[in-house]
Write a protein that holds these residues in place. Structure first.
Motif, PDB file in Angstrom:
ATOM      1  N   MET A   1      35.689  32.364  44.513  1.00 61.23           N
ATOM      2  CA  MET A   1      36.651  32.031  43.483  1.00 61.23           C
ATOM      3  C   MET A   1      36.738  33.178  42.472  1.00 61.23           C
ATOM      4  N   LEU A   2      35.583  33.712  42.100  1.00 51.42           N
ATOM      5  CA  LEU A   2      35.569  34.799  41.126  1.00 51.42           C
ATOM      6  C   LEU A   2      36.211  36.060  41.705  1.00 51.42           C
ATOM      7  N   ALA A   3      35.996  36.314  42.987  1.00 50.23           N
ATOM      8  CA  ALA A   3      36.605  37.476  43.635  1.00 50.23           C
ATOM      9  C   ALA A   3      38.119  37.326  43.701  1.00 50.23           C
ATOM     10  N   ALA A   4      38.606  36.123  43.968  1.00 47.35           N
ATOM     11  CA  ALA A   4      40.052  35.887  44.002  1.00 47.35           C
ATOM     12  C   ALA A   4      40.653  36.075  42.618  1.00 47.35           C
ATOM     13  N   LEU A   5      39.956  35.626  41.588  1.00 44.90           N
ATOM     14  CA  LEU A   5      40.426  35.800  40.215  1.00 44.90           C
ATOM     15  C   LEU A   5      40.448  37.276  39.828  1.00 44.90           C
ATOM     16  N   ALA A   6      39.443  38.035  40.238  1.00 41.62           N
ATOM     17  CA  ALA A   6      39.399  39.470  39.936  1.00 41.62           C
ATOM     18  C   ALA A   6      40.515  40.206  40.668  1.00 41.62           C
TER      19      ALA A   6
ATOM     20  N   PHE B   1      43.385  38.944  41.623  1.00 45.43           N
ATOM     21  CA  PHE B   1      44.628  38.558  40.950  1.00 45.43           C
ATOM     22  C   PHE B   1      44.804  39.330  39.650  1.00 45.43           C
ATOM     23  N   ALA B   2      43.727  39.513  38.891  1.00 43.94           N
ATOM     24  CA  ALA B   2      43.802  40.239  37.614  1.00 43.94           C
ATOM     25  C   ALA B   2      44.107  41.711  37.846  1.00 43.94           C
ATOM     26  N   VAL B   3      43.593  42.297  38.922  1.00 42.63           N
ATOM     27  CA  VAL B   3      43.876  43.704  39.226  1.00 42.63           C
ATOM     28  C   VAL B   3      45.351  43.886  39.535  1.00 42.63           C
ATOM     29  N   VAL B   4      45.932  42.956  40.256  1.00 37.15           N
ATOM     30  CA  VAL B   4      47.335  43.064  40.646  1.00 37.15           C
ATOM     31  C   VAL B   4      48.247  42.785  39.462  1.00 37.15           C
ATOM     32  N   VAL B   5      47.967  41.757  38.704  1.00 35.93           N
ATOM     33  CA  VAL B   5      48.867  41.335  37.630  1.00 35.93           C
ATOM     34  C   VAL B   5      48.673  42.159  36.369  1.00 35.93           C
TER      35      VAL B   5
ATOM     36  N   ALA C   1      44.150  44.365  31.247  1.00 35.55           N
ATOM     37  CA  ALA C   1      43.365  43.241  30.724  1.00 35.55           C
ATOM     38  C   ALA C   1      41.984  43.211  31.361  1.00 35.55           C
ATOM     39  N   LEU C   2      41.920  43.525  32.650  1.00 38.45           N
ATOM     40  CA  LEU C   2      40.627  43.549  33.332  1.00 38.45           C
ATOM     41  C   LEU C   2      39.744  44.665  32.778  1.00 38.45           C
ATOM     42  N   LEU C   3      40.366  45.789  32.468  1.00 40.13           N
ATOM     43  CA  LEU C   3      39.610  46.900  31.892  1.00 40.13           C
ATOM     44  C   LEU C   3      39.096  46.540  30.496  1.00 40.13           C
TER      45      LEU C   3
END
Length: 94
Positions: A1-6, A8-12, A16-18
């Motif tokens: 789940m955490l990998a899918a969220l990460a 998604f955050a990289v793509v979108v 924000a992830l940085l």
């Protein structure tokens, strides 16, 4: 789940992830079971802190002489001396 969220955050929103990277790193250490203390956090912060720049010795500032042509005043004086333009001749018919 955490990998899918990460992913998604990289793509979108990679910015924000940085911005959240330090929080995610601390969260990862807590999930791994490590409890970093205040001293460890200060040591890590001091290790990666930017070093202070060496200041150059102060030297007197030299100024160049600036010569300005007074063009605006010359034009204003030339226009102020001239009389106003002649009025056009008007014929009043009665």
């Amino acid at each position: 789940m955490l990998a899918a969220l990460a992913a998604f955050a990289v793509v979108v929103a990679p910015g924000a992830l940085l911005a959240l990277a330090p929080t995610l790193l601390l969260f990862g250490t807590l999930l791994a079971g490590a409890m970093p203390g205040e001293e460890l956090l200060h040591r890590l912060r001091a290790r990666f802190a930017p070093r202070a720049r060496r200041r150059r010795p102060a030297r007197p500032r030299t100024y160049r002489a600036v010569h300005l042509r007074r063009v605006g005043r010359l034009i204003a004086a030339a226009l102020a001396v001239r009389p106003p333009p002649a009025a056009p001749a008007t014929v009043v018919a009665s």
